[in-house]
Design a protein around this motif. Structure first.
Motif, PDB file in Angstrom:
ATOM      1  N   ALA A 240      39.906  -2.149   3.796  1.00  0.00           N
ATOM      2  CA  ALA A 240      41.276  -2.637   3.394  1.00  0.00           C
ATOM      3  C   ALA A 240      41.228  -4.188   3.255  1.00  0.00           C
ATOM      4  N   GLY A 241      40.429  -4.849   3.987  1.00  0.00           N
ATOM      5  CA  GLY A 241      40.382  -6.417   4.073  1.00  0.00           C
ATOM      6  C   GLY A 241      39.810  -6.995   2.842  1.00  0.00           C
ATOM      7  N   PRO A 334      49.884 -12.291  10.220  1.00  0.00           N
ATOM      8  CA  PRO A 334      49.973 -11.206   9.388  1.00  0.00           C
ATOM      9  C   PRO A 334      49.021 -10.176   9.400  1.00  0.00           C
ATOM     10  N   SER A 335      47.801 -11.004   9.117  1.00  0.00           N
ATOM     11  CA  SER A 335      46.775  -9.891   9.197  1.00  0.00           C
ATOM     12  C   SER A 335      46.301  -9.529  10.314  1.00  0.00           C
ATOM     13  N   GLY A 339      46.020  -5.218  11.400  1.00  0.00           N
ATOM     14  CA  GLY A 339      45.047  -4.676  11.766  1.00  0.00           C
ATOM     15  C   GLY A 339      45.326  -4.037  13.271  1.00  0.00           C
ATOM     16  N   ALA A 340      46.399  -4.470  13.822  1.00  0.00           N
ATOM     17  CA  ALA A 340      47.023  -3.840  15.058  1.00  0.00           C
ATOM     18  C   ALA A 340      47.547  -2.574  14.509  1.00  0.00           C
ATOM     19  N   ALA A 364      40.296  -6.918  14.899  1.00  0.00           N
ATOM     20  CA  ALA A 364      38.964  -7.635  14.408  1.00  0.00           C
ATOM     21  C   ALA A 364      38.559  -6.946  13.048  1.00  0.00           C
ATOM     22  N   ALA A 365      38.627  -5.811  13.039  1.00  0.00           N
ATOM     23  CA  ALA A 365      38.003  -5.406  11.740  1.00  0.00           C
ATOM     24  C   ALA A 365      38.826  -5.936  10.350  1.00  0.00           C
ATOM     25  N   TYR A 366      40.205  -5.646  10.490  1.00  0.00           N
ATOM     26  CA  TYR A 366      40.822  -6.046   9.382  1.00  0.00           C
ATOM     27  C   TYR A 366      40.831  -7.628   9.114  1.00  0.00           C
TER      28      TYR A 366
END
Length: 439
Positions: A240-241, A334-335, A339-340, A364-366
């Motif tokens: 997604a990121g 916002p990122s 991710g949350a 962390a992943a996004y």
């Protein structure tokens, strides 16, 4: 001995200037945070009283921001991180002086806060980087610095201090300076950067208290079946990121086909349409997609709020629309909210991992998928939640996300945007020089 005394006096003078600049960055970051919180609270009350009013406020507000930015604060557009990175690669300091000005720093604060009132999906952490870099660059000029390495070191230190003070994450500020801004570690600059970050962080803590951005969590992710969440979050967040980063890089070069022609011919009308779309998405999400997403992310982290998959999908779209509008504002907060949201939704399918742990891994992943900075992503999530127990799982998730994101988007987002900004700036400078020669 007189020569040695002069050298020592000069060194102490410079150290005092560094510390003064760092304290000023901390004070301005705190003021920026308070104004941003006030703006978000004002929007919350407006939406609570009449949600449909955003159909008028968002379009007109974004038009006002775009017009004021071009009229009074030209150069304040965008996140602020690509602009700061670009100045670290410039050796023509006449151009640097035009980018890192206190006027543009003021514009970043005012226009970002106005954007939060209007419901734009932006954060204040990216602008804080350019604001910090502008302050330290101003001090560099006041000290009469002429050495390129020293002036670039001041910009680097200021940008890292701005980010660290905004999140109250000093360690993440150091890693961010090395991994994202400089992509290297230079010994003299590292000491200066540490000094500025420490004094800026102390100032922020003195004014706001020793707080953590998202509170404190005590979740633990033991090695074993619980690490299935590392695989799920790492792959989904990186994918997604990476797609988001690739889209933003493509959009930074110009909108495709009809949209590009329309935005060039009717820029303010296009910005108004962006504002209208943001308002419609906000109505569809009951206001959850407006602003930084801080309250939503914090609620997901502590387990008090639960959102469906539509939350992070709509937030994702609202970020892209906000970027297309061209108004000032960052992407960090916002990122983290997206991710949350992804982690909060995925936790129902991962019963062997604590729900709060999945949320942290999703953040962390996004974040890493967008920025492609695994160490920064790991440390920033660890510090904003004051949890060192999940460090290993965060590292594994971030590096997995980094690998997946690189396959989707080979060029890091901020480096690509900085390169584009650098090329446009140098092209404009050459054009101005050519016009002067003709005259």
């Amino acid at each position: 001995m007189r020569r040695l005394a002069r050298v020592r006096t000069l060194k102490w003078h410079r150290t005092i200037m560094y510390c003064t600049g760092a304290v000023l960055i901390g004070i301005i970051s705190v003021i920026f945070a308070h104004i941003g919180d006030w703006a978000a609270e004002l929007r919350y009350h407006v939406v609570a009283r009449n949600p449909w009013s955003m159909l008028v406020i968002a379009p007109l507000g974004l038009v006002a921001i775009s017009w004021l930015t071009r009229l009074l604060f030209n150069g304040a557009q965008g996140s602020g991180i690509p602009q700061t990175i670009a100045t670290l690669h410039m050796h023509n300091f006449v151009l640097v002086d035009r980018i890192l000005t206190l006027r543009i720093a003021l514009g970043k604060i005012l226009m970002t806060c106005l954007g939060l009132i209007c419901g734009a999906s932006i954060g204040r952490e990216g602008p804080s980087v350019q604001i910090g870099a502008s302050i330290m660059h101003a001090f560099s000029r006041a000290m009469g610095q002429h050495n390129d390495v020293t002036r670039h070191g001041m910009i680097l230190a200021g940008g890292a201090a701005g980010m660290a003070a905004a999140f109250n994450t000093p360690l993440a500020g150091v890693v961010f300076a090395i991994e994202e801004l400089a992509h290297s570690f230079e010994q003299k600059a590292s000491g200066r950067t540490l000094t500025v970050i420490i004094f800026s962080g102390i100032t922020a803590i003195a004014l706001l208290g020793n707080y953590t951005y998202f509170g404190r969590t005590n979740v633990f992710i033991p090695v074993g079946r619980a690490w299935l969440a590392v695989l799920v979050c790492g792959v989904s967040g990186g994918l997604a990121g990476g797609i988001f980063a690739r889209l933003v890089i493509r959009l930074s070069k110009g909108l495709p086909a009809f949209l590009g022609r329309f935005s060039s011919r009717f820029p303010l009308v296009f910005v108004a349409l962006c504002g209208l779309l943001l308002a419609l998405i906000g109505l569809a999400s009951d206001g959850a997609t407006y602003g930084t997403g801080y309250l939503q992310a914090r609620g997901i982290v502590d387990g008090s709020l639960h959102y469906p998959a539509s939350f992070f999908l709509l937030k994702y779209i609202s970020m892209l629309i906000t970027f297309c509008s061209g108004i000032p504002g960052g992407m960090f907060a916002p990122s983290l909210a997206i991710g949350a949201g992804m982690g909060g939704w995925a936790e129902q399918f991962l019963p062997h991992t604590s729900p709060g742990g999945v949320v942290l891994l999703g953040m962390a992943a996004y974040f890493c998928g967008v920025a492609q900075s695994p160490l920064t992503a790991t440390i920033i999530v660890m510090e904003i939640c004051d949890n060192q127990q999940v460090t290993l799982a965060l590292l594994a998730t971030a590096f997995l996300s980094f690998g997946v994101s690189r396959m989707v988007c080979p060029r890091p987002l901020y480096s690509a945007l900085a390169t584009g900004f650098l090329e446009k700036t140098e092209q404009m400078a050459r054009q101005v020089s050519h016009d002067r020669l003709e005259k």
